[in-house]
Design an enzyme around this catalytic site. Structure first.
Site, PDB file in Angstrom:
ATOM      1  CB  CYS A  23      29.735  25.307 -37.757  1.00 25.84           C
ATOM      2  SG  CYS A  23      29.070  26.558 -38.882  1.00 25.84           S
ATOM      3  N   GLY A  50      30.448  28.536 -32.868  1.00 26.06           N
ATOM      4  CA  GLY A  50      29.295  29.048 -33.592  1.00 26.06           C
ATOM      5  C   GLY A  50      28.215  29.489 -32.629  1.00 26.06           C
ATOM      6  CG  ASN A 124      33.616  22.960 -38.677  1.00 31.09           C
ATOM      7  OD1 ASN A 124      34.559  22.488 -38.059  1.00 31.09           O
ATOM      8  ND2 ASN A 124      33.575  24.232 -39.020  1.00 31.09           N
ATOM      9  N   GLY A 125      32.735  24.014 -41.939  1.00 32.87           N
ATOM     10  CA  GLY A 125      33.645  24.310 -43.039  1.00 32.87           C
ATOM     11  C   GLY A 125      32.986  25.192 -44.070  1.00 32.87           C
ATOM     12  CE1 TYR A 260      39.609  34.728 -31.101  1.00 40.05           C
ATOM     13  CE2 TYR A 260      38.467  33.597 -32.881  1.00 40.05           C
ATOM     14  CZ  TYR A 260      38.453  34.466 -31.820  1.00 40.05           C
ATOM     15  OH  TYR A 260      37.280  35.083 -31.453  1.00 40.05           O
ATOM     16  CB  SER A 301      42.098  36.055 -27.697  1.00 38.74           C
ATOM     17  OG  SER A 301      42.352  37.444 -27.680  1.00 38.74           O
ATOM     18  CG  ASP A 364      43.975  36.102 -30.989  1.00 34.03           C
ATOM     19  OD1 ASP A 364      43.536  35.859 -32.114  1.00 34.03           O
ATOM     20  OD2 ASP A 364      43.362  36.811 -30.172  1.00 34.03           O
ATOM     21  CB  CYS A 400      39.789  32.025 -44.191  1.00 34.33           C
ATOM     22  SG  CYS A 400      39.444  30.253 -44.045  1.00 34.33           S
ATOM     23  CB  CYS A 451      45.454  25.381 -44.535  1.00 34.19           C
ATOM     24  SG  CYS A 451      44.780  26.802 -45.441  1.00 34.19           S
TER      25      CYS A 451
END
Length: 478
Positions: A23, A50, A124-125, A260, A301, A364, A400, A451
């Protein structure tokens, strides 16, 4: 006449969607400014993160008003609506669902009454201990089925005010979260101890801004101050900006933001995303050279990496496709004939540019492989002599759990096939992915501060089996 659901898609093939963005969040404290319109333009800059719903909450110091709906930012907000959202504090959110279905009830900002006022929050997350956090709430306390709703209920249910509640609750929260939230008088921003999702602080002439990306600061005329640190809570009011640590930082920024998610005109850790992607293309050319006549991107992309590949290889860069920018999700059910055209609704090859040429096609990432397979087929049908596919990220082999909605491991083509098997499946003459080491080198970030789980399966925060899945809270209600 039926209306569409307002959602846009980057996807060239609806059955092979790209990794869906996390988001976008935006917050502003600026007395004397039209904060609702600043937030609108900030969200406009973050629309790529988003596209399912959008919302803005505004406070005039006495009460918070929230307006949100399904659809794109420009569809949800018209000027008459923005003119009614008056105040000096605002937060905004554009959503792609990572926990909870894409329905109005799950749109953000969320809202909650507190002992001494109210609270609005944008997230966001993706949290990974949502069931554990939800168990701290009373039955029937949740109105929506998102991890954000759980977090809002916990922050709104504490005593001693929002800031005190945040310092009590946030150390208990695990996973990825970049938050903007507010009560009637104060704007807050917080970032998880790993700093997985981005969050930046900016300065206006008469106020402050926080946003997911620096591009959103640019669009509202704010000066970049710094990134919000992992494990940091910012409090912004008439006294200025105050910083409090609620956890020790263990930085693990998302590597896929560079590949991306983030806009190319955004900076992460002081490094331009565009510069990183072009550098990745150069490194890709050194790792996987091939004799060819033309380098073309998969729009859009693959464009920065294709530019870098062409620069490094000395092979001309060119346009191989025309993309129809106005085809999003279609709301007219196509006939079987049109359905078979598939990707051609959005992408069409330039035959004169590619006929008889040996082509290098840069993209990508590869998720399921359907899109790249269709592209290779189109290029061959248009007369390409050879098609060499180059990918500016390593194979995406793992899902993810921190805010990007990848396919499951079973659906990821690289989770099941070798590179040579993928090449054969795509029908390409050759296939080359950049190595993880070279991708990391292009970011100029230390390996241990990133990460990389979607590429190497090493998750910085363990995720229990019962905390996985997009519809956890909905299933728990059944």
């Amino acid at each position: 006449m039926s209306n569409g659901d307002g959602r846009l898609t980057h996807d060239l093939d609806p059955l092979d969607h790209s990794p869906q963005d996390a988001c976008g969040v935006f917050g502003v404290w600026a007395p004397g400014e039209e904060v609702s319109k600043l937030t609108y333009f900030g969200l406009y800059a973050l629309q790529h993160r988003g596209q399912e719903s959008a919302g803005i909450a505004v406070s005039d110091g006495a009460r918070i008003v929230v307006f949100k709906d399904m659809g794109l930012v420009a569809q949800v907000f018209e000027e008459p609506v923005l003119n009614t959202l008056r105040g000096h504090i605002a937060i905004g959110h554009c959503r792609y669902s990572t926990t909870g279905s894409s329905v109005w009830e799950n749109a953000q900002p969320t809202f909650r009454s507190t002992d001494d006022g109210s609270l609005a929050l944008g997230h966001n997350g993706n949290l990974i201990n949502t069931p554990e956090l939800a168990s701290r709430l009373r039955d029937g306390e949740l109105g929506a089925t998102t991890d954000t709703e759980v977090l809002t209920a916990l922050l709104g249910g504490g005593s001693g005010g929002v800031e005190r509640a945040a310092l009590d609750v946030l150390p208990l929260v695990r996973g990825a979260y970049s938050l903007v939230f507010m009560d009637e008088r104060t704007l807050y921003a917080a970032r998880d101890p790993q700093g997985i999702r981005p969050l930046v602080l900016g300065r206006l002439e008469h106020g402050w801004v926080v946003a997911s990306e620096t591009a959103a600061l640019d669009i509202v005329g704010a000066t970049i101050v710094r990134e919000v640190e992992p494990g940091e809570l910012l409090t912004i009011d008439e006294a200025g900006v105050r910083s409090t640590r609620f956890a020790e930082p263990e930085p693990k920024g998302c590597l896929f933001e560079y590949v991306y998610v983030a806009r190319p005109d955004t900076s992460i850790a002081g490094r331009s995303v565009q510069a990183t992607r072009v550098d990745v293309g150069r490194r890709l050319a050194r790792e996987h050279p091939v004799e060819a006549d033309l380098v073309i991107p998969t729009p859009e992309s693959g464009t920065p990496a294709a530019i870098g590949y062409a620069e490094e290889s000395g092979i001309p860069y060119g346009q191989g496709f025309v993309k129809n920018s106005y085809v999003g999700r279609t709301f007219i059910q196509p006939s079987q004939t049109i359905r078979q055209l598939g990707i051609r609704l959005k992408l069409n090859p330039l035959r004169e540019a590619i006929a008889g040429k040996r082509l290098i096609v840069v993209d990508d990432s590869i998720v399921r492989g359907n899109t790249q397979r269709a592209i290779v087929r189109m290029l061959r049908e248009a007369g390409a002599k050879e098609v060499h596919v180059r990918i500016s990220s390593p194979p995406v082999s793992w899902p993810c759990f921190y805010g990007i909605d990848f396919a499951t491991r079973a659906e990821l083509i690289a989770g099941n096939l070798s590179v040579e098997e993928i090449r054969a499946s795509l029908g390409a003459d050759t296939l080359g992915y950049i190595s993880l080491d070279e991708l990391i080198a292009a970011t100029r970030q230390p390996r241990d501060r990133l990460c990389r789980a979607c590429f190497d399966g090493v998750y910085p925060i363990d995720v229990a089996e019962d905390a996985r899945g997009k519809h956890l809270l909905e299933e728990a209600r059944k």
